[in-house]
Design an enzyme around this catalytic site. Structure first.
Site, mmCIF file in Angstrom:
data_model
loop_
_atom_site.group_PDB
_atom_site.id
_atom_site.type_symbol
_atom_site.label_atom_id
_atom_site.label_comp_id
_atom_site.label_asym_id
_atom_site.label_seq_id
_atom_site.Cartn_x
_atom_site.Cartn_y
_atom_site.Cartn_z
ATOM 1 C CG ASP A 118 -1.753 1.234 1.378
ATOM 2 O OD1 ASP A 118 -1.684 2.100 0.479
ATOM 3 O OD2 ASP A 118 -2.482 1.351 2.377
ATOM 4 C CE LYS A 134 -1.471 7.094 -3.535
ATOM 5 N NZ LYS A 134 -2.063 6.207 -2.502
ATOM 6 C CD GLU A 153 -4.830 3.599 -2.548
ATOM 7 O OE1 GLU A 153 -5.651 4.431 -2.121
ATOM 8 O OE2 GLU A 153 -3.664 3.892 -2.857
ATOM 9 C CG ASP A 159 -9.440 4.462 0.357
ATOM 10 O OD1 ASP A 159 -8.911 5.133 1.266
ATOM 11 O OD2 ASP A 159 -8.792 3.727 -0.398
#
Lengths: 174, 620
Positions: free
Chosen positions: B25, B87, B184, B206
């Protein structure tokens, strides 16, 4: 199993507009469980490409068969009937009038940012479309391809409006 | 090769060999690595027993590269060389990034993706991410005591093609074989669904450090089918921190801050946010380099007020995803909460109010994605135990299209199409004698090209001159199971063929990757050689075993001549695979793969026919 066959044959389903949706789902899952790239992820690049192509083919067939409008268009294509979907824009005057009014109402609701009105239009249109799909199935079953083609053209028109309402709702939501 | 998989459903072809596969992850704030051990997905800890690796990389003046807690501890002292939340920069140009003004970095505007100037030179977000991934790979190798066969790396479902490509490039750079990029929320659904034997339609909400995803999935009979997905790839816990940060500056009436002070207050803002999860108010104190002292109290009421537009921003994509799936909130059996930011009470309440049911929080929101990824990696690597089998059917989040006349977009693949998917469209020339055609590939939902993300531009050249409108150029979009796009174009009427593979303009070219890899190998080159050789030998062994087992079961599908050819190819491979000539092994593997392609196809057909005959796989 030959992946070059038509979609109905690939899924071993009868070539007709009426369709057992649950059976289609089941067959789709069975087929994907065999051909999906995830099942071949540890194999050579060539085999992974082959799996991707087959899974792509199964997805395409599934999507075409699942959606009643695409299914009907596909049946007309298989029957060799050119419905002139891109070129033939002739539609009954009555239908066009009703559609124009509906479009205006949608445009107004969109302008006013009236989510409830858009929602309501969406629902009534959806209901009208259901009735036409029944007529379409009857026409295809009877081999009346002229009539089926006309209904397909009308439904494409209506589905486009449904999409526009969807997009308008999405914009108002943002 | 296809022979392996269909050998014996529910069992790997080489049952004694357990292949080390990991799930990663790669988060905005924290990253994790997990694996399946004795049938259980577990997160792998570092030597101090910590499971999270802060996604922070520091490039020191002394040439040291620190990743994780060490880098995080130094961020306020050395903000310019300490990269957090990288990210957010993946596959992004500088104009795409929010709050650039409050970031302490020395940005370098580069073709496509933004880059950062550090004490160790200019770094692309791909390189920074690769350093995080490398640390995770090393943790896994140390902990598992062996070479990693491959990894599943998760990406936000709402990541576009450029962001996905950048993630895959980073993995390549870190020496990781990517089995699959996995969305994800889908990873979370696997972990949740398998744990709870859930059936029905679920939503996964999420909210991570920098991204928001909402996915609607149908769980039934071992199939996880994504019906629709939506989100915002620039909305996450970081934005809540930023609101608190702005509030601190406003309340304390601070003058423009130094980079160090700004980073310090950003840290205090995050701490205050986290404290409010379990307390009614949070103290915020800090001594700045100017001698000023910040002493404030942030109450839940104020926090909710300054962040409520952010909470609201998640509900738009949620409604859209439901509409795309043709569902209303009350048709959802449960909402699985993922991402550290979902711990905030106002998020929990907003979700509960929207769906009219209590959110599901029984899995650790920080770990659930990594656990799901590990489970999928284990399956993809071929470590299936009997009965341990499921299928993921995922979708692309954004429509893909091509620019047509007047700057408009012609959509070729609509959003939420199940992948892999391919779609072709025909275009024509608009000038007499035209021999080239420019194609511009874009991604997004808007009608104007300028509102969509530009993925690639390329030209189809060398077409024979024809009158306007006579040429038929067929453009095919193919999206693979990683959600990555390739485009090919071909002129049909003349039989003339031009063929182009597209890389997104934001991705790295193969040359760039090769150069970076070479840089990395100057440090550990002989190591790399041995590793590569070992990998190819393992591959070769696997191929031989697969062919042998396939021949044992289905040799009746082959003629004597075909059988002899396969035997010859196999003998050749067995002869070279014990040596150290990688090229010879590669060539022999290739020959054997090609030699068995037809056999594989026949076996696949046989297996598909059996599936269609309506029999259970187990009965075959």
């Amino acid at each position: 199993m030959n992946f070059d066959q038509d979609h109905f044959t690939l899924f071993a389903l009868p070539r007709q507009q009426g369709l057992d949706a649950a059976r289609l789902e089941e067959l789709y899952r069975d087929l994907q469980a065999r051909v999906h790239p995830d099942k071949h992820a540890h194999l050579s690049p060539a085999e992974q490409r082959q799996a991707m192509q087959r899974a792509t083919r199964v997805n395409e067939a599934y999507l075409t068969l699942k959606d009643p409008l695409r299914r009907a268009r596909y049946l007309l294509e298989l029957a060799g009937h050119d419905a002139g979907l891109e070129t033939n824009t002739a539609m009954p005057a009555e239908f066009l009038m009703a559609q124009m009014e509906l479009r205006e109402a949608v445009a107004e609701a969109k302008e006013a940012g009236d989510i409830d009105a858009l929602d309501a239009r969406h629902r009534t249109l959806k209901k009208a479309v259901r009735g036409e799909f029944e007529a379409l199935q009857a026409a295809l079953d009877a081999g009346e391809y002229e009539r089926a083609g006309e209904l397909v053209r009308q439904l494409m028109f209506q589905e486009k409006l449904l999409h526009e309402i969807d997009d308008a709702l999405a914009l108002l939501d943002a | 090769m296809a022979l392996l998989q269909i050998s014996e459903p529910g069992e790997s072809a080489a049952p004694h060999e357990h292949r080390l596969a990991i799930g990663i992850d790669l988060g905005t704030t924290n990253s994790l690595v997990a694996t399946v051990r004795s049938g259980m997905a577990v997160v792998l800890n570092d030597e101090l027993g910590r499971s999270l690796l802060p996604s922070v990389v520091r490039y020191g003046v002394d040439g040291a590269v620190e990743v994780g807690y060490d880098a995080q501890a130094r961020q306020a002292a050395d903000p310019r060389n300490t990269i957090v939340s990288v990210k957010r920069f993946m596959g992004r140009g500088i104009k795409d990034i929010e709050h650039v003004e409050s970031m302490a970095y020395d940005f370098v505007e580069a073709e496509g993706m933004v880059k950062l100037r550090t004490a160790q030179g200019v770094k692309s977000p791909v390189e920074v991410s690769a350093d995080i991934l490398r640390a995770l790979r090393e943790r896994a190798e140390l902990s598992l005591g062996g070479q990693i066969t491959g990894a599943v790396i998760t990406v936000p479902a709402y990541f576009d093609d450029a962001q996905r490509q950048a993630t895959k490039d980073a993995a390549r750079l870190a020496g990781i074989n990517v089995l699959r990029l996995l969305n994800e929320p889908t990873a979370a659904a696997i972990a949740y669904g398998l744990d709870n034997a859930a059936e029905g339609i679920y939503a996964v909400y999420d909210l991570g450090g920098g991204t928001f995803d909402i996915s609607i999935l149908k769980l039934a009979k071992g199939v996880f089918q994504v019906l629709a997905t939506g989100g915002d790839s620039a909305l996450g816990g970081d934005d809540f921190d930023h609101r608190v940060f702005c509030w601190i500056i406003e309340q304390a009436k601070l003058a423009p801050l130094s980079h160090e002070d700004a980073r310090l207050l950003q840290i205090r803002a995050r701490e205050a946010k986290e404290y409010l999860t379990t307390h009614g108010e949070a103290p915020i104190t800090a001594r700045l380099s100017t001698g000023e002292f910040v002493d404030l109290k942030l109450t839940t009421a104020i926090f909710n007020e300054i962040t409520h537009t952010l909470v609201h921003k998640t509900l738009g994509p949620t409604r859209k995803a439901l509409r795309d799936a043709g569902l209303s909130p009350d048709e959802i059996a449960g909402v699985v909460m993922v991402g550290g930011a979902t711990r905030m009470p106002q998020i929990q309440k907003a979700v509960e109010d929207f769906f009219g049911c209590e959110p599901l929080n029984n899995l650790d929101p920080d770990k659930v994605v990594a656990l799901g990824a590990a489970t999928q990696a284990n399956l993809l690597a071929g470590n299936r135990a009997a009965g341990d089998d499921w299928l993921l059917l995922d979708v692309i989040p954004l429509s893909l299209g091509i620019e047509t006349m007047g700057g408009l977009v012609e959509k070729i693949i609509p959003r939420n199409s199940t992948i892999p998917v391919a779609r072709a469209q025909e275009f024509t020339t608009f000038k007499d004698g035209q021999t080239a055609m420019a194609l511009h590939v874009v991604q997004g939902e808007r009608e104007l090209v300028s509102d969509c993300r530009s993925l690639a531009r390329f030209e189809l050249r060398g077409m024979p001159p024809m009158v306007a409108g006579a040429a038929r150029i067929r453009v095919t979009f193919q999206v693979d199971a990683d959600g990555l796009l390739s485009v090919t174009a071909r002129e049909q009427t003349s039989g003339h063929e031009a063929h182009i593979e597209v890389k997104p303009s934001y991705g790295l070219s193969d040359d760039e990757i090769a150069a970076m890899l070479k840089d990395g190998y100057t440090h550990a080159s002989d190591d790399a050689f041995r590793r590569a050789l070992r990998e190819v030998q393992v591959e070769a062994q696997r191929l031989v075993e697969a062919v042998q087992s396939a021949l044992k079961e289905d040799s009746h599908l082959l003629s004597t001549l075909e059988r002899a050819h396969i035997d010859a190819c196999m003998a050749r491979l067995q002869a070279v695979m014990i040596g150290d000539d990688r090229r010879a092994i590669d060539a022999a593997m290739d020959a054997l793969s090609k030699g068995t392609a037809e056999f594989a196809a026949r076996r696949m057909n046989q297996s598909v026919q059996r599936a269609l005959a309506g029999k259970k796989v187990e009965e075959l």
